[in-house]
Motif scaffolding. Sequence first.
Motif, mmCIF file in Angstrom:
data_model
loop_
_atom_site.group_PDB
_atom_site.id
_atom_site.type_symbol
_atom_site.label_atom_id
_atom_site.label_comp_id
_atom_site.label_asym_id
_atom_site.label_seq_id
_atom_site.Cartn_x
_atom_site.Cartn_y
_atom_site.Cartn_z
ATOM 1 N N GLY A 156 22.688 -22.760 66.867
ATOM 2 C CA GLY A 156 22.009 -23.938 65.410
ATOM 3 C C GLY A 156 20.718 -24.776 66.160
ATOM 4 N N VAL A 157 20.809 -25.204 64.949
ATOM 5 C CA VAL A 157 19.146 -26.211 65.174
ATOM 6 C C VAL A 157 18.970 -27.269 66.562
ATOM 7 N N GLY A 158 20.198 -27.955 66.996
ATOM 8 C CA GLY A 158 20.175 -28.818 67.826
ATOM 9 C C GLY A 158 20.153 -27.885 69.197
ATOM 10 N N ARG A 159 20.803 -26.673 69.038
ATOM 11 C CA ARG A 159 20.258 -26.139 70.156
ATOM 12 C C ARG A 159 19.079 -25.528 70.699
ATOM 13 N N LEU A 160 18.564 -25.037 69.551
ATOM 14 C CA LEU A 160 16.957 -24.875 69.399
ATOM 15 C C LEU A 160 16.135 -26.055 70.305
ATOM 16 N N LEU A 161 16.225 -27.295 69.693
ATOM 17 C CA LEU A 161 15.262 -28.167 70.417
ATOM 18 C C LEU A 161 15.843 -28.482 71.682
ATOM 19 N N VAL A 162 17.076 -28.301 72.166
ATOM 20 C CA VAL A 162 16.841 -28.530 73.783
ATOM 21 C C VAL A 162 16.198 -27.593 74.058
ATOM 22 N N LEU A 163 16.730 -26.207 73.854
ATOM 23 C CA LEU A 163 16.445 -25.096 74.199
ATOM 24 C C LEU A 163 14.986 -25.397 74.587
ATOM 25 N N SER A 164 14.279 -24.974 73.706
ATOM 26 C CA SER A 164 12.806 -25.559 72.971
ATOM 27 C C SER A 164 12.133 -26.432 73.838
ATOM 28 N N VAL A 165 12.644 -27.392 74.630
ATOM 29 C CA VAL A 165 12.216 -28.720 74.796
ATOM 30 C C VAL A 165 12.511 -28.377 76.426
ATOM 31 N N SER A 166 13.337 -27.709 76.942
ATOM 32 C CA SER A 166 13.665 -27.465 78.415
ATOM 33 C C SER A 166 12.773 -25.994 78.401
ATOM 34 N N SER A 167 12.084 -25.368 77.719
ATOM 35 C CA SER A 167 10.961 -24.043 78.042
ATOM 36 C C SER A 167 9.964 -24.460 77.480
ATOM 37 N N ARG A 168 9.638 -26.005 77.368
ATOM 38 C CA ARG A 168 8.344 -26.478 77.135
ATOM 39 C C ARG A 168 7.682 -25.906 76.181
ATOM 40 N N ASP A 169 8.092 -25.513 74.615
ATOM 41 C CA ASP A 169 7.795 -25.217 73.428
ATOM 42 C C ASP A 169 7.666 -25.640 72.640
ATOM 43 N N MET A 170 6.031 -26.565 72.681
ATOM 44 C CA MET A 170 5.585 -27.922 71.905
ATOM 45 C C MET A 170 5.493 -27.195 70.413
ATOM 46 N N ALA A 171 5.227 -25.887 70.623
ATOM 47 C CA ALA A 171 5.711 -26.032 68.619
ATOM 48 C C ALA A 171 6.787 -26.085 68.026
ATOM 49 N N VAL A 172 7.872 -25.654 68.180
ATOM 50 C CA VAL A 172 9.019 -25.474 67.706
ATOM 51 C C VAL A 172 9.456 -26.939 67.858
ATOM 52 N N VAL A 173 9.266 -27.617 68.813
ATOM 53 C CA VAL A 173 9.666 -28.698 69.705
ATOM 54 C C VAL A 173 9.222 -30.329 67.815
ATOM 55 N N GLN A 174 7.859 -29.805 68.118
ATOM 56 C CA GLN A 174 7.500 -30.174 67.059
ATOM 57 C C GLN A 174 7.722 -29.723 65.435
ATOM 58 N N THR A 175 7.946 -28.476 65.278
ATOM 59 C CA THR A 175 8.164 -28.458 63.927
ATOM 60 C C THR A 175 9.705 -28.650 63.286
ATOM 61 N N LEU A 176 10.429 -28.916 65.202
ATOM 62 C CA LEU A 176 11.875 -29.835 64.642
ATOM 63 C C LEU A 176 11.507 -31.080 63.863
ATOM 64 N N LEU A 177 11.387 -31.946 65.617
ATOM 65 C CA LEU A 177 11.274 -33.080 65.024
ATOM 66 C C LEU A 177 10.030 -33.646 63.611
ATOM 67 N N ILE A 178 9.492 -32.755 63.312
ATOM 68 C CA ILE A 178 8.915 -33.088 61.994
ATOM 69 C C ILE A 178 10.049 -33.031 60.659
ATOM 70 N N LEU A 179 11.329 -31.891 60.991
ATOM 71 C CA LEU A 179 12.361 -31.631 60.310
ATOM 72 C C LEU A 179 13.115 -32.264 60.587
ATOM 73 N N ILE A 180 13.249 -33.081 61.032
ATOM 74 C CA ILE A 180 13.913 -34.159 61.156
ATOM 75 C C ILE A 180 13.951 -35.165 60.418
ATOM 76 N N ALA A 181 12.023 -36.194 60.319
ATOM 77 C CA ALA A 181 11.963 -36.830 60.052
ATOM 78 C C ALA A 181 12.130 -36.578 58.055
ATOM 79 N N THR A 182 11.891 -35.722 57.622
ATOM 80 C CA THR A 182 11.257 -35.029 56.540
ATOM 81 C C THR A 182 12.620 -35.453 55.850
ATOM 82 N N SER A 183 13.849 -34.981 56.594
ATOM 83 C CA SER A 183 15.395 -34.730 55.924
ATOM 84 C C SER A 183 15.819 -36.272 55.888
ATOM 85 N N MET A 184 15.522 -37.566 57.050
ATOM 86 C CA MET A 184 15.332 -38.398 57.334
ATOM 87 C C MET A 184 15.067 -38.962 56.035
#
Length: 211
Positions: A156-184
């Motif tokens: 899911g999205v949560g696991r994707l966020l963890v894997l993106s942080v571990s691999s330092r994929d900043m583009a995916v991390v930023q996109t998921l953080l924007i998704l979380i903020a938008t949902s809030m």
Amino acid sequence: MIPALVFKIGIGIPAGIFAALNRNTWIDRLTIAAAVFSHAVPNFVMGFLLVIIFSVTLHWFSSGGFERPSDLVLPVLTLGTAGAAVIARFTRSAMVEVLSQPYVIAARAKGLPWRRVVITHVLPNAAVPTLTIIGLMIGSLVAGAVIVETVFSWPGVGRLLVLSVSSRDMAVVQTLLILIATSMVTANLVVDFLYGVIDPRIRVARATPAR
């Protein structure tokens, strides 16, 4: 996340209403105790407990992954238990406060059926605090699923966020953080509109033009 939200609302609101209508009885105390325990246990601890009981011991469900619809049960229970406990406590507190209001006492004194008093007078006025906490939960579902999806190896999205942080994929991390903020923001905006639907006193009156 959507089944977890349905589980939270479907369990939390009826439990809070039932506890408030049976205030200071063993039903009320049992509901409060279960809510406090469920809220106090962290998600990852609850997940491991469910895996040990229902997967390792009873062999009812798998311990991770998503191959069958039944694999959804343990993640939903883990993600929804604490939220259901919070909703139950907020609903109970709001119901108890409204039940002591003068208009409820007057409605009962007029001889209205108790069920009608609860549905017509109590529930709409007690729904605002519960709706607020539900709105906050909707926005935090994406962030709250990080640990649960990691524990159950859920794709899911949560696991994707963890894997993106571990691999330092900043583009995916930023996109998921924007998704979380938008949902809030979206969830809180929808809740603000629903306030006026539930409680007419909160509706913004149309301004009267000056003469």
